[in-house]
Design an enzyme around this catalytic site. Structure first.
Site, PDB file in Angstrom:
ATOM      1  N   ASP A 101     -16.112  45.247 -34.092  1.00  0.00           N
ATOM      2  CA  ASP A 101     -16.658  46.453 -33.482  1.00  0.00           C
ATOM      3  C   ASP A 101     -16.756  47.477 -34.610  1.00  0.00           C
ATOM      4  OD1 ASP A 101     -17.404  48.329 -31.426  1.00  0.00           O
ATOM      5  OD2 ASP A 101     -15.362  49.119 -31.532  1.00  0.00           O
ATOM      6  N   ARG A 102     -17.516  48.532 -34.442  1.00  0.00           N
ATOM      7  CA  ARG A 102     -17.625  49.529 -35.517  1.00  0.00           C
ATOM      8  C   ARG A 102     -16.609  50.648 -35.350  1.00  0.00           C
ATOM      9  NH1 ARG A 102     -22.551  53.592 -36.704  1.00  0.00           N
ATOM     10  NH2 ARG A 102     -21.209  54.867 -35.400  1.00  0.00           N
ATOM     11  N   ASP A 103     -16.854  51.555 -34.399  1.00  0.00           N
ATOM     12  CA  ASP A 103     -16.014  52.745 -34.269  1.00  0.00           C
ATOM     13  C   ASP A 103     -14.620  52.368 -33.780  1.00  0.00           C
ATOM     14  OD1 ASP A 103     -18.186  54.431 -35.027  1.00  0.00           O
ATOM     15  OD2 ASP A 103     -18.996  54.202 -33.013  1.00  0.00           O
ATOM     16  N   GLY A 145     -16.336  59.739 -32.347  1.00  0.00           N
ATOM     17  CA  GLY A 145     -17.297  59.939 -31.269  1.00  0.00           C
ATOM     18  C   GLY A 145     -18.697  60.129 -31.803  1.00  0.00           C
ATOM     19  N   THR A 148     -21.880  46.550 -32.061  1.00  0.00           N
ATOM     20  CA  THR A 148     -21.499  47.909 -31.680  1.00  0.00           C
ATOM     21  C   THR A 148     -22.392  48.495 -30.589  1.00  0.00           C
ATOM     22  OG1 THR A 148     -21.180  50.170 -32.542  1.00  0.00           O
ATOM     23  CG2 THR A 148     -22.819  48.829 -33.672  1.00  0.00           C
ATOM     24  N   GLN A 154     -23.992  51.661 -29.039  1.00  0.00           N
ATOM     25  CA  GLN A 154     -24.370  52.950 -29.600  1.00  0.00           C
ATOM     26  C   GLN A 154     -24.954  53.845 -28.512  1.00  0.00           C
ATOM     27  OE1 GLN A 154     -23.885  54.307 -32.793  1.00  0.00           O
ATOM     28  NE2 GLN A 154     -22.447  52.582 -32.822  1.00  0.00           N
ATOM     29  N   ALA A 155     -24.071  54.294 -27.631  1.00  0.00           N
ATOM     30  CA  ALA A 155     -24.491  55.164 -26.531  1.00  0.00           C
ATOM     31  C   ALA A 155     -25.038  56.497 -27.027  1.00  0.00           C
ATOM     32  CB  ALA A 155     -23.319  55.397 -25.569  1.00  0.00           C
ATOM     33  N   ARG A 176     -25.207  45.256 -24.129  1.00  0.00           N
ATOM     34  CA  ARG A 176     -24.120  46.238 -24.112  1.00  0.00           C
ATOM     35  C   ARG A 176     -22.799  45.577 -23.725  1.00  0.00           C
ATOM     36  NH1 ARG A 176     -23.147  51.430 -24.379  1.00  0.00           N
ATOM     37  NH2 ARG A 176     -21.407  52.287 -23.195  1.00  0.00           N
ATOM     38  N   ASP A 178     -11.494  47.433 -30.545  1.00  0.00           N
ATOM     39  CA  ASP A 178     -10.465  48.400 -30.165  1.00  0.00           C
ATOM     40  C   ASP A 178     -10.525  48.760 -28.689  1.00  0.00           C
ATOM     41  OD1 ASP A 178     -12.821  49.923 -30.298  1.00  0.00           O
ATOM     42  OD2 ASP A 178     -11.720  51.731 -30.841  1.00  0.00           O
TER      43      ASP A 178
END
Length: 187
Positions: free
Chosen positions: A11-13, A21, A53, A55-56, A110, A136
């Site tokens: 995952d990225r963030d 955020g 990832t 990306q909302a 998603r 995460d």
């Protein structure tokens, strides 16, 4: 016929970078300690490395796909400069409730849907059962489980309540993860 490849999905963030955020500017990016070493070890062990990832921020109109692409190119350059190249980044720009215009859809890419992982497996001939996912959030783990990824690691675990259907191993830091994966990803 060549053998299928093993992959490390990230995952990225919250895994690659500190989750502030809707990260989309390089000046706001802080990489998590150990992430470059994790990717270097995976590459040395013969793994392809993919970022998957949600990306909302694109769906919500906070930044464009072009802005995301520019940031992603910069991020991939940072990994390449560290001797830890990323094979490919897959992203989902949709959100079923908060999306704007054409981005407001329920899609197969998603997370917790498995679409991004399955696409990587198709495009790169990945053996999902012998691959790893590091995320995460519970949605990362659910996507990996749905795709058939054999080993799933929840980093930090702040986004998954204790007692959730634990189809994963909780780790607190990337260093702890590397200790657990010492055989699969030697120094």
């Amino acid at each position: 016929m060549s053998a299928k490849k093993r992959a490390l999905f990230l995952d990225r963030d919250g895994v690659i970078n500190v989750d502030i955020g809707y990260l989309h500017r390089k000046e706001d990016c802080v990489f998590l300690p150990g992430i470059f070493e994790l990717v270097r070890r995976a590459r040395r062990a013969g793994f392809d490395v993919f970022v998957v990832t949600n990306q909302a921020g694109i769906a919500r109109g906070y930044y464009t796909e072009e802005t995301f692409a520019g940031f992603t190119d910069w991020m991939m350059g940072q990994f390449a400069d560290e001797g830890a190249p990323i094979t490919q980044v897959y992203y989902c720009p949709h959100h079923p409730e908060a999306g704007i215009g054409t981005y407001k859809i329920a899609c197969e890419c998603r997370k917790p849907q498995a679409g991004m992982l399955l696409k990587a497996a198709r495009e790169y001939d990945v053996d999902l059962a012998n691959s790893l996912m590091v995320g995460d959030s519970l949605t990362d783990m659910e996507a990996a489980q749905a795709a058939g990824v054999g080993a799933r690691y929840l980093l930090g675990g702040t986004n998954a309540p204790e007692g959730a259907n634990e189809c994963f191993v909780r780790v607190h830091t990337i260093d702890e993860l590397m200790d657990r994966l010492a055989t699969a990803l030697p120094r």
